[in-house]
Write an enzyme that holds these catalytic residues in place. Structure first.
Site, short mmCIF file in Angstrom:
data_model
loop_
_atom_site.label_atom_id
_atom_site.label_comp_id
_atom_site.label_asym_id
_atom_site.label_seq_id
_atom_site.Cartn_x
_atom_site.Cartn_y
_atom_site.Cartn_z
N PRO A 24 -6.94 2.64 1.05
CA PRO A 24 -7.34 4.23 0.87
C PRO A 24 -5.58 4.95 0.30
CG PRO A 24 -7.37 4.25 3.17
CD PRO A 24 -6.95 2.84 2.81
N ALA A 26 -4.40 8.07 -1.39
CA ALA A 26 -4.35 9.88 -1.97
C ALA A 26 -4.17 10.13 -2.70
CB ALA A 26 -3.67 10.72 -1.18
N CYS A 109 0.44 7.40 8.52
CA CYS A 109 0.66 8.10 7.17
C CYS A 109 2.05 8.90 8.18
CB CYS A 109 0.06 9.48 7.38
SG CYS A 109 0.97 10.98 6.14
#
Ligand SMILES: Cc1cc2nc3c(=O)[nH]c(=O)nc-3n(C[C@H](O)[C@H](O)[C@H](O)COP(=O)(O)O)c2cc1C
Length: 380
Positions: A24, A26, A109
């Site tokens: 993933p 962003a 993150c």
């Protein structure tokens, strides 16, 4: 001893025909990019991170990110959150209302805005809270037979490692697999990923471990699996401007040594396809603007003048993209010196990991999460 390479990946009820996951990212792994990569080869293509609070509260930006391509058979979403109850509700919404078949949870993150609130890579320090979040997610997904996975880093920094405990807690909570990015939060994207940590996690848990960090070529993925015993790999920056890496990866895990070296003409076709898919999903102007960030990655190492690159960076329609691409030399061969080299974010380690006050004082944290932002979308 030669390792037998896995040729598929099983995450609970989801079977992936090649043990490769698109990380993933962003702002990158939207429906258009996932479709583009999936056109190259089998794999699990995860949606960009969305926030549980945004989803539960019906935030517009969050809703817009939750878009799937019509050909996307396995809807896979990464969720961010710090509140076990919100996470549970968000998982329920994903499964019940959006037909999602796989949920990944972000515990990696490194962005200060996120770790300051005890989210992302900071959260696994609180083992009790981590367990609560995972248990709520798994319980909410269970009626739909949807597997929940987690993605994390080694720890806050070298003195505060969390990944082995996180693996154990994930296993005890019914999580289907754990992906480990072999860096600490403090390292962000600097230095080299520690594949030995991935191997240590494989030895520590019984659930599948997915290895992540510094796979630039298909051969790196094979080497990672051979070296660590991981059940599969998660590939991020290596596929920026190179969706065909998924073709090479699928081939590699099925025993073929393929390194696609597209000419500039073939890269142009891929660029056009990417911009076209973005335009289909977002409308032409926004799609072309979104495409701008990918141009440098596609053209890395190819001959293209500064003026042309500059004009491409301002592209706002498919017609102007075609016009500008026409000036590039179709016959230019792939710049082989780029093979195996890092691309995308690298940067420097952080001086210090930003954490909530007193975060390190205890390692439990049950019931002590901070309120997350609804619009958090900075990734991991
Ligand atoms: C632009 C960008 C955005 C990212 N966003 C996310 C994210 O939303 N969630 C996440 O878990 N990781 C995110 N990451 C981290 C990647 O998923 C991956 O763990 C990291 O890049 C290391 O893998 P790589 O060496 O293959 O790139 C992001 C990375 C990049 C470069």
């Amino acid at each position: 001893m030669t390792t037998v390479l896995p040729d598929s990946l099983t995450l609970g009820s989801v079977r992936v025909e090649t043990p490769v996951v698109l990380a993933p990212m962003a702002g990158i792994t939207n429906a258009a990019y996932r479709r583009l990569c999936a056109e190259q080869g089998a794999g699990l293509y995860v949606c960009e991170m969305i926030t549980s609070r945004g989803l539960v509260e019906g935030d517009e930006t969050t809703k817009k990110m939750l878009v799937f391509d019509e050909l996307e058979t396995v809807r896979s979403v990464q969720l961010y959150g710090t509140d076990p109850v919100y996470i549970g509700k968000a998982v329920e919404i994903l499964c019940a209302d959006h037909g999602v078949a796989h949920v990944d949870l972000n515990f990696g993150c490194p962005v200060p805005k996120v770790t300051r609130k005890g989210g992302g890579g900071a959260l696994p320090w609180k083992r009790g809270l981590l367990g609560e979040v995972l248990e709520h997610a798994v319980a909410a997904a269970a009626p739909y037979d949807v597997p929940v996975t987690m993605k994390t880093r080694k720890g806050l920094d070298d003195d505060h490692l969390t990944y082995l405990d996180a693996g154990r807690i994930a296993q005890e909570s019914g999580v289907a697999a754990i992906a480990l990015h072999g860096r600490t939060v403090q390292q962000a994207y600097s230095g080299e990923a520690d594949w030995d940590a991935i191997g240590a996690l494989v030895d520590h848990v019984d659930i599948p471990v997915l290895g992540n960090g510094d796979i630039w070529e298909a051969a790196d993925a094979v080497r990672m699996v051979e070296q660590t015993g991981a059940a599969g790999v998660v590939v991020g920056r290596g596929c920026l401007g190179r969706p065909w890496l998924f073709r090479d990866l699928a081939a590699a895990f099925h025993g073929e040594d393929v390194a696609t070296l597209p000419s500039l003409g073939e890269v142009k076709t891929m660029m056009r396809r990417h911009a076209e898919l973005l335009s289909e999903h977002m409308g032409e102007e926004r799609g072309c603007k979104e495409f701008r960030k990918h141009i440098t990655w596609y053209l890395k190492g190819f001959p293209a003048g500064g003026e042309l690159r500059h004009r491409l960076a301002l592209v706002d329609s498919l017609a102007s993209l075609d016009e500008l691409l026409a000036d590039l030399d179709d016959a230019a061969p792939f710049p082989e010196r780029e093979l195996g080299t890092p691309r995308g974010r690298q940067g420097a380690p952080r001086k210090k990991v930003v954490l909530p006050d007193g975060w390190l004082d205890d390692t439990d944290g049950r019931g002590s999460h901070l309120r997350e932002d609804a619009d958090e979308a900075t990734g991991g």
